[in-house]
Design an enzyme around this catalytic site. Structure first.
Site, PDB file in Angstrom:
ATOM      1  N   ASP A  67       0.807  -1.214   0.000  1.00 57.11           N
ATOM      2  CA  ASP A  67       0.000   0.000   0.000  1.00 57.11           C
ATOM      3  C   ASP A  67       0.842   1.268   0.000  1.00 57.11           C
ATOM      4  O   ASP A  67       2.064   1.223   0.193  1.00 57.11           O
ATOM      5  CB  ASP A  67      -0.973  -0.013   1.189  1.00 57.11           C
ATOM      6  N   ASN A 136      -8.036  -3.272  14.243  1.00 59.11           N
ATOM      7  CA  ASN A 136      -9.402  -3.545  13.779  1.00 59.11           C
ATOM      8  C   ASN A 136      -9.439  -4.689  12.754  1.00 59.11           C
ATOM      9  O   ASN A 136     -10.445  -4.916  12.100  1.00 59.11           O
ATOM     10  CB  ASN A 136     -10.039  -2.280  13.174  1.00 59.11           C
ATOM     11  N   HIS A 138      -7.533  -4.934  10.018  1.00 60.07           N
ATOM     12  CA  HIS A 138      -7.204  -4.629   8.616  1.00 60.07           C
ATOM     13  C   HIS A 138      -5.895  -5.301   8.205  1.00 60.07           C
ATOM     14  O   HIS A 138      -4.996  -5.521   9.030  1.00 60.07           O
ATOM     15  CB  HIS A 138      -7.198  -3.118   8.327  1.00 60.07           C
ATOM     16  N   GLU A 143      -9.874  -2.043   5.187  1.00 62.14           N
ATOM     17  CA  GLU A 143     -10.553  -1.809   6.455  1.00 62.14           C
ATOM     18  C   GLU A 143     -11.762  -2.738   6.593  1.00 62.14           C
ATOM     19  O   GLU A 143     -12.221  -3.317   5.600  1.00 62.14           O
ATOM     20  CB  GLU A 143     -11.009  -0.346   6.510  1.00 62.14           C
TER      21      GLU A 143
HETATM   22  C1  F6R Z   1       1.358  -1.593   6.148  1.00 66.42           C
HETATM   23  C2  F6R Z   1       0.075  -2.255   6.220  1.00 66.42           C
HETATM   24  C3  F6R Z   1      -0.778  -2.229   7.448  1.00 66.42           C
HETATM   25  C4  F6R Z   1       0.020  -2.538   8.723  1.00 66.42           C
HETATM   26  C5  F6R Z   1      -0.902  -2.456   9.943  1.00 66.42           C
HETATM   27  C6  F6R Z   1      -0.141  -2.651  11.231  1.00 66.42           C
HETATM   28  O1  F6R Z   1       1.909  -1.727   4.854  1.00 66.42           O
HETATM   29  O2  F6R Z   1      -0.345  -2.785   5.245  1.00 66.42           O
HETATM   30  O3  F6R Z   1      -1.817  -3.162   7.311  1.00 66.42           O
HETATM   31  O4  F6R Z   1       0.586  -3.808   8.623  1.00 66.42           O
HETATM   32  O5  F6R Z   1      -1.522  -1.207   9.973  1.00 66.42           O
HETATM   33  O6  F6R Z   1       0.701  -1.570  11.418  1.00 66.42           O
HETATM   34  P1  F6R Z   1       1.849  -1.583  12.532  1.00 66.42           P
HETATM   35  O7  F6R Z   1       2.830  -2.601  12.115  1.00 66.42           O
HETATM   36  O8  F6R Z   1       2.436  -0.191  12.493  1.00 66.42           O
HETATM   37  O9  F6R Z   1       1.176  -1.897  13.810  1.00 66.42           O
END
Ligand code: F6R
Length: 242
Positions: A67, A136, A138, A143
């Site tokens: 992303d 959550n 994701h 989401e």
């Molecule tokens: C990042 C991504 C997100 C993160 C998720 C957890 O490329 O795709 O899904 O893996 O938001 O983020 P952290 O690791 O910062 O807790």
């Protein structure tokens, strides 16, 4: 899903690096799916250390990131392109032309999503995808409520996701409202998935992943239906489930 339990973030990062290094050495032209965020930073640190010490080569490796924020160029320190360059790509022998991170400032973002999905197909798909998880549920920026059939698309970020990511910006206002993300179907096409989960803030998410229903309201739950998922989780995330 196979679960590897580790003590803490450091051990998770080392185990994840060993796991990835073995794959890369075995298949030097592997296609890797990569994530950003706090979770994989330690893994990337160990991949860089190993590259310098043991010469594991990325010369023929191709990478695809999950992303990118819409509106940020690759030079913006908060962009995921910048993150990947700083944490990994600048320190290994990968060819930058083989590193694909969605363009946050594409002229036609909708068309760009279609092109990115095609790029994945043209390269034969992802061999192993690294994932983190949002509290959550994701994965990528998919989401709750995202269709399990989704491919690369543009999303409006949930308030909780913007708040969680505000720590990387000067203020919450600066966190972009939209992002481009590989879809759930794109992620599920990966031949193999490595999900990293660390910290108490992810405890409920891990419990729901392991014990809840497979449901679009908790995007990561789809991973229960993938044939080859390994989770490396630390004790803070595992809590009492163990
Ligand atoms: C990042 C991504 C997100 C993160 C998720 C957890 O490329 O795709 O899904 O893996 O938001 O983020 P952290 O690791 O910062 O807790």
């Amino acid at each position: 899903m196979k679960i590897i339990r580790v003590n803490d973030y450091t051990e998770m990062s080392i185990k994840a690096a060993e796991f990835m290094i073995e794959k890369i050495r075995r298949s030097p032209n592997i296609n890797l799916g990569l994530a950003t965020g706090g979770t994989p930073v330690g893994l990337y640190e160990h991949l860089v250390k190993d590259h310098k010490k043991n010469n594991t080569s990325y010369r023929n490796v191709t990478t695809f990131n999950l992303d990118e924020y819409i509106g940020l160029s690759g030079e913006d320190p908060n962009s995921y392109r910048y993150f990947m360059d700083q944490h990994l790509f600048n320190h290994i022998d990968i060819q930058k032309s083989n590193t694909c991170v969605p363009l946050g400032n594409a002229k036609n973002p909708q068309q760009y999503c279609v092109d990115y999905e095609k790029l994945l197909t043209v390269h034969g798909g992802i061999d192993i995808q690294i994932l983190g998880i949002g509290s959550n549920g994701h994965i990528g920026f998919n989401e709750p409520g995202t269709s399990f059939l989704s491919e690369t698309h543009i999303v409006e970020l949930a308030a909780s996701t913007r708040e969680a990511n505000a720590r990387f910006f000067n203020s919450l206002n600066e966190v972009p409202t939209h992002a481009i993300t590989m879809g759930i179907a794109s992620i599920m096409r990966s031949k193999e998935i490595l999900l990293l989960i660390s910290g108490e803030s992810k405890r409920d998410a891990l419990a729901q992943l392991l014990q809840g229903e497979v449901n679009e309201n908790f995007p990561a739950s789809i991973l229960r239906t993938h044939p080859c998922v390994t989770i490396i989780a630390d004790m803070a995330a595992i809590g009492k489930i163990a």
